[in-house]
Design an enzyme around this catalytic site. Structure first.
Site, mmCIF file in Angstrom:
data_model
loop_
_atom_site.group_PDB
_atom_site.id
_atom_site.type_symbol
_atom_site.label_atom_id
_atom_site.label_comp_id
_atom_site.label_asym_id
_atom_site.label_seq_id
_atom_site.Cartn_x
_atom_site.Cartn_y
_atom_site.Cartn_z
ATOM 1 N N PHE A 1 -12.129 -7.349 13.465
ATOM 2 C CA PHE A 1 -10.996 -7.781 12.650
ATOM 3 C C PHE A 1 -10.625 -6.708 11.629
ATOM 4 O O PHE A 1 -11.467 -6.240 10.881
ATOM 5 C CB PHE A 1 -11.338 -9.096 11.937
ATOM 6 C CG PHE A 1 -10.268 -9.586 11.012
ATOM 7 C CD1 PHE A 1 -9.029 -9.993 11.507
ATOM 8 C CD2 PHE A 1 -10.473 -9.635 9.641
ATOM 9 C CE1 PHE A 1 -8.032 -10.446 10.652
ATOM 10 C CE2 PHE A 1 -9.488 -10.088 8.778
ATOM 11 C CZ PHE A 1 -8.259 -10.495 9.288
ATOM 12 N N GLN A 2 -9.378 -6.325 11.642
ATOM 13 C CA GLN A 2 -8.824 -5.301 10.742
ATOM 14 C C GLN A 2 -9.519 -3.943 10.902
ATOM 15 O O GLN A 2 -9.612 -3.165 9.962
ATOM 16 C CB GLN A 2 -8.859 -5.764 9.282
ATOM 17 C CG GLN A 2 -7.883 -6.904 8.994
ATOM 18 C CD GLN A 2 -7.665 -7.158 7.529
ATOM 19 O OE1 GLN A 2 -8.520 -6.870 6.690
ATOM 20 N NE2 GLN A 2 -6.507 -7.716 7.190
ATOM 21 N N LYS B 1 -17.610 -1.220 4.991
ATOM 22 C CA LYS B 1 -17.915 -2.203 3.953
ATOM 23 C C LYS B 1 -19.405 -2.305 3.668
ATOM 24 O O LYS B 1 -19.816 -2.413 2.497
ATOM 25 C CB LYS B 1 -17.367 -3.572 4.364
ATOM 26 C CG LYS B 1 -17.614 -4.655 3.313
ATOM 27 C CD LYS B 1 -17.016 -5.986 3.680
ATOM 28 C CE LYS B 1 -17.261 -7.004 2.574
ATOM 29 N NZ LYS B 1 -16.652 -8.323 2.876
ATOM 30 N N GLU C 1 0.809 -1.219 0.000
ATOM 31 C CA GLU C 1 0.000 0.000 0.000
ATOM 32 C C GLU C 1 0.842 1.269 0.000
ATOM 33 O O GLU C 1 0.445 2.286 -0.582
ATOM 34 C CB GLU C 1 -0.953 -0.004 1.197
ATOM 35 C CG GLU C 1 -2.070 -1.018 1.098
ATOM 36 C CD GLU C 1 -1.702 -2.394 1.647
ATOM 37 O OE1 GLU C 1 -2.584 -3.273 1.720
ATOM 38 O OE2 GLU C 1 -0.516 -2.599 2.006
ATOM 39 N N MET D 1 23.949 9.224 3.394
ATOM 40 C CA MET D 1 23.839 10.512 4.063
ATOM 41 C C MET D 1 24.051 10.367 5.568
ATOM 42 O O MET D 1 24.667 11.235 6.212
ATOM 43 C CB MET D 1 22.484 11.165 3.773
ATOM 44 C CG MET D 1 22.380 12.609 4.239
ATOM 45 S SD MET D 1 23.626 13.697 3.474
ATOM 46 C CE MET D 1 22.817 14.085 1.918
#
Length: 589
Positions: free
Chosen positions: A139-140, A189, A77, A503
């Site tokens: 969940f999630q 959802k 993602e 760096m």
């Protein structure tokens, strides 16, 4: 009328009403359908994403829109959002990313924060657990609206399917207008399956949100008078020029006033690098002439910049003798870090056009009036030009950047990661056109360069696009090689391989007595074999005599090419302004 007659009429009426309700329900659409139609209404042709349970209704509906919307399947993602950033920065359109709930949303946060810091217009849509599970630690489930509140221009939690079209329209407007930035839409959802009419109101207004385009004429006149009388003026320009599409106006304004220009990292490509008025990048790793010129200026015309600490160094020592004209679309940036003498809140392109129109009504001073100023600047250029010592056996990073610029003739879209390679490219690449340089400035996100370049390549399949990355940053998002190969992107990835987190190592060398703590990156994959394992082409070069041939061969080869360019390990980026120092206190070598 009898009771039986009344009852019969009632049944007829109820039957008619039920028929109308049934017809209305039949005409309603699912939230997923309304969402996809809203994308089309906003002119979206490409989205970047990664599916999951909370967005399955949307992905199911996207199949019906494949002729209108291309979906690019990322491998992470974070990569999807960076691709959307690259797409947005090169096209000027709003980039779109679609992710699922929970870890899908949290994985996107780095890209969202990066877009927020660099004012990149994005709309990120995240799935959420069904509404009845919100707050149950389902969940999630994660409060992504709360998490992103500090790194978005605005965010939404959708509460009904009916809201989706209007929220989408608002989100795209907010993302693209004013100071651009990311907007998040979190959709439970169940609402993507819920039906609604999604009727769009005829009028469109966001109370309290009215970005200015033009500055007051009185303030324009005041600014122009200062520009016409300054003895050592300088233009200090940044990303706001690019976001506004104001490169042509900047060039016209600068040439009318015969003034020098210094450019921030985020502003590179807004003004031609080879233009005689350009002094290049200023700031921590800016050129000596650029840093000295802004330090000695009596007037700074700052356009589309925010006086970032990487530009100004120690604010107490920044341009002590200068009056400052500040042009910015974001009113909160005015007087935030430095006190301005003329504040012009507005779109950079429009405000510069106002200045040009004002100058057209006045007698512009002869170019010779700034001869003494330009003589001083030329002396600074000659005193400490950008330079490095070549080596007969080792590829110098600066030489690599020069060759990329020479071979592409400055025409490529170049995206960088974060670190030494980023600064060297900023110093040595000769940009010709706006929107041709992609980098992470404000957040300094390693892993940005490659997926952002892929987003740019998806936007412009016929343009040459190069991801110029370090061996450290590339390993953070190199899984997107699968995406690049899957979509047959003719993309070139140049890995500047010095076997260090360069760096960080430089700072440890200069400020920590060479105590190289956890910066050794020599345990790394074989980048050539890695490329081949993904179905790409891998090329390696470790000798300066072969560099030009390898680059030209790779650039002319169709398909995804990964270059493993082995460079000197302990070269440092100079000039360098130490933390807490003023711009004039540069370390030159």
């Amino acid at each position: 009328m009898s009771l039986s007659e009344k009852t019969g009429s009632g049944f007829l009426f109820l039957g008619y009403r039920n028929m109308l309700v049934a017809k209305e329900i039949e005409q309603q659409k699912t939230g997923a359908r309304l969402f996809c139609e809203a994308l089309v209404d906003q002119g979206v042709d490409t989205i970047f994403g990664y599916p999951g349970g909370a967005v399955l209704h949307i992905y199911d509906e996207l199949v019906n829109f494949k002729d209108s919307i291309t979906h690019i399947l990322a491998r992470h993602e974070q990569g999807a959002v960076h691709m959307a950033e690259g797409y947005a920065k090169t096209t000027g359109k709003v980039g779109v990313a679609l992710v699922t709930s929970g870890p899908g949303a949290t994985n996107a946060v780095t890209g969202i924060a990066n877009a927020y810091m660099d004012s990149t217009p994005l709309v990120v849509i995240s799935g959420q657990v069904p509404t009845h599970l919100i707050g149950t630690d389902g969940f999630q489930e994660i409060d992504i609206v709360g998490i992103t509140r500090a790194c978005t221009k605005y965010n939404y939690l959708v509460r009904s399917a009916e809201e989706i079209p209007e929220i989408m329209r608002e989100a795209f407007y907010i993302a693209a207008s004013g100071r651009p930035g990311p907007v998040l839409i979190d959709i439970p959802k169940d609402l993507t399956a819920q039906k609604g009419s999604g009727a769009m109101p005829e009028t469109f207004e966001i109370p309290g949100y009215e970005p200015n385009s033009f500055a007051p004429e009185a303030d324009i006149e005041k600014a122009v008078e200062k520009m016409l009388t300054a003895k050592t003026p300088i233009f200090y320009v940044g990303g706001g020029i690019i976001h506004s599409g104001g490169s042509a106006e900047l060039k016209e304004l600068v040439e009318k006033l015969s003034a020098p220009v210094v450019i921030t990292l985020m502003g590179l490509s807004c003004f031609p690098s080879a233009h005689p008025n350009s002094l290049g990048m200023l700031g921590m790793h800016g050129s000596y002439a650029a840093n000295m010129a802004i330090s000695e200026a009596d007037l700074i015309v700052a356009i589309g910049v925010r006086f970032d600490d990487r530009v100004t160094g120690n604010l107490k020592k920044f341009a002590p003798n200068a009056e400052i004209i500040h042009v910015d679309i974001d009113e909160s940036s005015i007087d935030k870090l430095v006190k301005t003498h003329v504040s012009l809140v507005g779109n950079a392109k429009d405000v510069m056009q106002q200045m040009i129109d004002s100058l057209a009504q006045k007698e512009t001073p002869a170019k010779e009036r700034l001869d003494a100023w330009w003589e001083t600047i030329e002396a600074w250029k000659n005193y400490a030009p950008l330079a490095y010592e070549s080596h007969p056996e080792i590829i110098k990073p600066q030489f690599l950047c020069q060759e990329i610029s020479r071979i592409t003739d400055g025409e490529a879209i170049v995206s960088t990661d974060v670190g030494q390679h980023q600064m060297w490219l900023a110093q040595y690449y000769q940009f010709k056109h706006p929107r041709s340089f992609l980098t992470s400035g404000g957040l300094g996100t390693m892993g940005y360069g490659f997926p952002a370049a892929l987003g740019a390549k998806i936007a412009y399949p016929n343009r040459q696009v190069i991801a110029f990355v370090g061996d450290g940053g590339f390993q953070m998002t190199m899984q997107e090689l699968a995406t690049a190969v899957q979509y047959q992107a003719n993309l070139k990835i140049i890995v500047m391989n010095n076997g260090f987190l360069g760096m960080v190592r430089q700072w440890q060398e200069v400020f920590y007595d060479k105590n190289y703590s956890e910066v050794d990156m020599q345990f790394q994959p074989d980048f050539v074999k890695l490329a081949e394992s993904f179905g790409a082409i891998g090329l390696r070069c470790n000798h300066p005599s072969q560099l030009t041939e390898v680059l030209e061969k790779g650039f002319s080869t169709e398909g995804v090419v990964v270059f493993d360019i082995v460079v000197s390990q302990e070269d440092n980026v100079y000039p360098m302004v130490p933390a807490g120092a003023g711009l004039k206190e540069m370390i030159l070598q």
